[in-house]
Design an enzyme around this catalytic site. Structure first.
Site, PDB file in Angstrom:
ATOM      1  N   TYR A   3       0.854  -1.187   0.000  1.00 48.31           N
ATOM      2  CA  TYR A   3       0.000   0.000   0.000  1.00 48.31           C
ATOM      3  C   TYR A   3       0.902   1.253   0.000  1.00 48.31           C
ATOM      4  O   TYR A   3       1.844   1.347   0.806  1.00 48.31           O
ATOM      5  CB  TYR A   3      -0.929  -0.023   1.224  1.00 48.31           C
ATOM      6  CG  TYR A   3      -1.631   1.292   1.417  1.00 48.31           C
ATOM      7  CD1 TYR A   3      -2.439   1.813   0.402  1.00 48.31           C
ATOM      8  CD2 TYR A   3      -1.458   2.039   2.565  1.00 48.31           C
ATOM      9  CE1 TYR A   3      -3.060   3.047   0.549  1.00 48.31           C
ATOM     10  CE2 TYR A   3      -2.079   3.270   2.729  1.00 48.31           C
ATOM     11  CZ  TYR A   3      -2.873   3.767   1.708  1.00 48.31           C
ATOM     12  OH  TYR A   3      -3.470   4.982   1.842  1.00 48.31           O
ATOM     13  N   LYS A  48     -11.557  -0.477   6.012  1.00 50.26           N
ATOM     14  CA  LYS A  48     -11.901  -1.287   4.845  1.00 50.26           C
ATOM     15  C   LYS A  48     -12.946  -2.351   5.232  1.00 50.26           C
ATOM     16  O   LYS A  48     -14.034  -2.004   5.608  1.00 50.26           O
ATOM     17  CB  LYS A  48     -10.605  -1.886   4.258  1.00 50.26           C
ATOM     18  CG  LYS A  48      -9.514  -0.818   4.006  1.00 50.26           C
ATOM     19  CD  LYS A  48      -9.963   0.173   2.994  1.00 50.26           C
ATOM     20  CE  LYS A  48      -9.055   1.338   2.681  1.00 50.26           C
ATOM     21  NZ  LYS A  48      -7.977   1.744   3.484  1.00 50.26           N
TER      22      LYS A  48
HETATM   23  C1  LIG Z   1      -3.497  -2.616   2.955  1.00 54.29           C
HETATM   24  C2  LIG Z   1      -3.680  -1.262   3.606  1.00 54.29           C
HETATM   25  N1  LIG Z   1      -3.057  -1.007   4.771  1.00 54.29           N
HETATM   26  C3  LIG Z   1      -3.190   0.193   5.385  1.00 54.29           C
HETATM   27  C4  LIG Z   1      -3.952   1.206   4.830  1.00 54.29           C
HETATM   28  C5  LIG Z   1      -4.083   2.533   5.531  1.00 54.29           C
HETATM   29  O1  LIG Z   1      -5.309   2.618   6.204  1.00 54.29           O
HETATM   30  P1  LIG Z   1      -6.166   3.954   6.467  1.00 54.29           P
HETATM   31  O2  LIG Z   1      -6.531   4.518   5.132  1.00 54.29           O
HETATM   32  O3  LIG Z   1      -7.311   3.470   7.290  1.00 54.29           O
HETATM   33  O4  LIG Z   1      -5.276   4.907   7.220  1.00 54.29           O
HETATM   34  C6  LIG Z   1      -4.622   0.975   3.630  1.00 54.29           C
HETATM   35  C7  LIG Z   1      -5.444   2.042   3.033  1.00 54.29           C
HETATM   36  O5  LIG Z   1      -5.870   1.963   1.884  1.00 54.29           O
HETATM   37  C8  LIG Z   1      -4.482  -0.299   2.993  1.00 54.29           C
HETATM   38  O6  LIG Z   1      -5.094  -0.572   1.830  1.00 54.29           O
END
Ligand SMILES: Cc1ncc(COP(=O)(O)O)c(C=O)c1O
Length: 394
Positions: A102, A199
């Site tokens: 990510y 998510k």
């Molecule tokens: C696999 C993954 N980890 C961490 C994150 C970060 O999370 P957040 O957007 O809730 O801060 C995301 C966000 O898209 C993600 O897809």
């Protein structure tokens, strides 16, 4: 929660059996930051809400039980959870990290953690030779996304976990895409699990949250210290909102998975699609490992169109599927990783991995599968007509 219950029952009962005063079947939102001390030296167990807060505590306990860990920590976002975990490391420490990752995690590691002298090497974490080739005396942990976002590369958590243990390294897994309903990394040998609960756990594109679950007393105590000291904690109302979403996780994941598989198969046969990246497809290189370590598949996959010129009109012509930048909610969303979620990864690294200008990521929602296929079909056809001036494929 009874340990013997199936995960579906544990999910549906989150917060339902915890409120002793009124018996409310949903745990209330305790909107307080301070808690009265009965006497000097006494506490109800709650003193100040950053340290521990009742609604958040119920969520954290549920998260720990679902992931089969010892302690859970709810954070204000997935990035807040990742930051809290990475703050375990000190100047001079080195991490081994999944190559396809990510973009926000990459940005945190490369633009912020490096300022504190913590460095990372990015490799295919399923390849022990690659892990060994970048291991240094100061390496402290392996950080895995499996499957990765957006290319769906699969890592054998058990294999990497035992390699890491041999070398006294921690194994940290971002379990956002599969959730504990399908995959429980701590049971497979990982030490820490992290989630963007924004998510699938939340599931409705309406709450930003992160979850950390740790295994073992020492790690749990260290994470408690960091969570309280850094303060990126989840509010009582967001904790409630997240629990409400989690109650239906099993139902949603089943539908996300079946919709995604049907659509991935449809796209594999589409003449304007060059490649589909989804570990539920038997020709995916991670298919077998995925089946061994998880009881199901995520609801997102990526695909490459045959011509980058299709991307803009496809996104413009979608009607049911929204062009938006997230995943894991009940509504279907299409993302263009190269300019959205992964824009912070340098172009040469992104393209070497395969995140190029033909790649689209599809977070398949829980709508009727035929409506979703019809929407994709008309958008691809409209894009073809615009790009090729109406020529047919025959
Ligand atoms: C696999 C993954 N980890 C961490 C994150 C970060 O999370 P957040 O957007 O809730 O801060 C995301 C966000 O898209 C993600 O897809």
């Amino acid at each position: 929660m009874d340990k013997k219950w199936h995960i579906e029952s544990k999910l549906a009962q989150i917060g339902s059996v915890e409120e002793p005063v009124t018996g409310a079947v949903n745990y209330p939102i305790y909107q307080a930051t301070a808690f009265r001390h009965p006497r000097l030296g006494q506490s109800t167990g709650f003193d100040y809400a950053r340290t521990k807060s009742p609604t958040r505590a119920v969520l954290e306990q549920a998260a720990a039980e679902l992931e089969c860990g010892d302690a859970g920590f709810a954070c204000s976002s997935g990035m807040a959870a990742l930051q809290t975990v990475f703050m375990m490391f000190a100047q001079g420490d080195h991490l081994i990290v999944s190559l396809d990752l990510y973009g926000g995690t990459y940005r945190l590691l490369e633009r912020i953690l490096t300022k504190f002298g913590v460095t990372a090497s990015y490799v295919d974490t399923n390849d022990l030779d690659e892990l060994e080739s970048v291991r240094q005396p100061n390496t402290k942990a392996v950080f895995i996304e499996t499957p990765t976002n957006p290319l769906m590369m699969v890592t054998d958590i058990g294999k990497v976990g035992s390699w890491a243990k041999q070398h006294q390294l921690l194994t940290i897994v971002d379990n956002t895409l599969l959730t504990p309903y399908f995959q429980r990394p701590l049971e497979l040998g990982a030490d820490i699990v992290v989630h963007s609960a924004t998510k699938y756990l939340g599931g409705h594109n309406d709450v930003l949250a992160g979850i950390i679950v740790t295994k073992g007393e020492v790690l749990s105590a260290e994470m408690f210290f960091l969570h309280n000291s850094l303060g990126a904690v989840l509010s009582p109302s967001d904790s409630y909102q997240l629990m409400r979403g989690m109650k239906t996780l099993a139902l949603r994941m089943d539908r996300h998975q079946s919709n995604a598989l049907a659509i991935a198969k449809y796209l594999q046969k589409h003449p304007q699609v060059a490649e589909v990246f989804y570990p539920a497809l038997p020709d995916h290189p991670g298919y077998e490992i995925q089946n061994q370590q998880s009881s199901g598949n995520t609801g997102i996959f990526s695909f490459k169109v045959t011509d980058a010129r299709y991307v803009e009109p496809v996104l413009r012509h979608l009607k049911l599927i929204a062009f938006a930048e997230s995943l894991g909610g009940v509504e279907s969303l299409m993302t263009y990783p190269a300019v959205q979620t992964h824009a912070d990864i340098p172009v040469e690294i992104r393209e070497a991995v395969g995140v190029d200008d033909r790649l689209l990521r599809f977070s398949v929602g829980i709508e009727h599968v035929n409506d979703l296929i019809e929407d994709l079909d008309q958008a691809l056809e409209a894009a073809r007509t615009e790009v090729e001036g109406g020529e047919t494929h025959e």
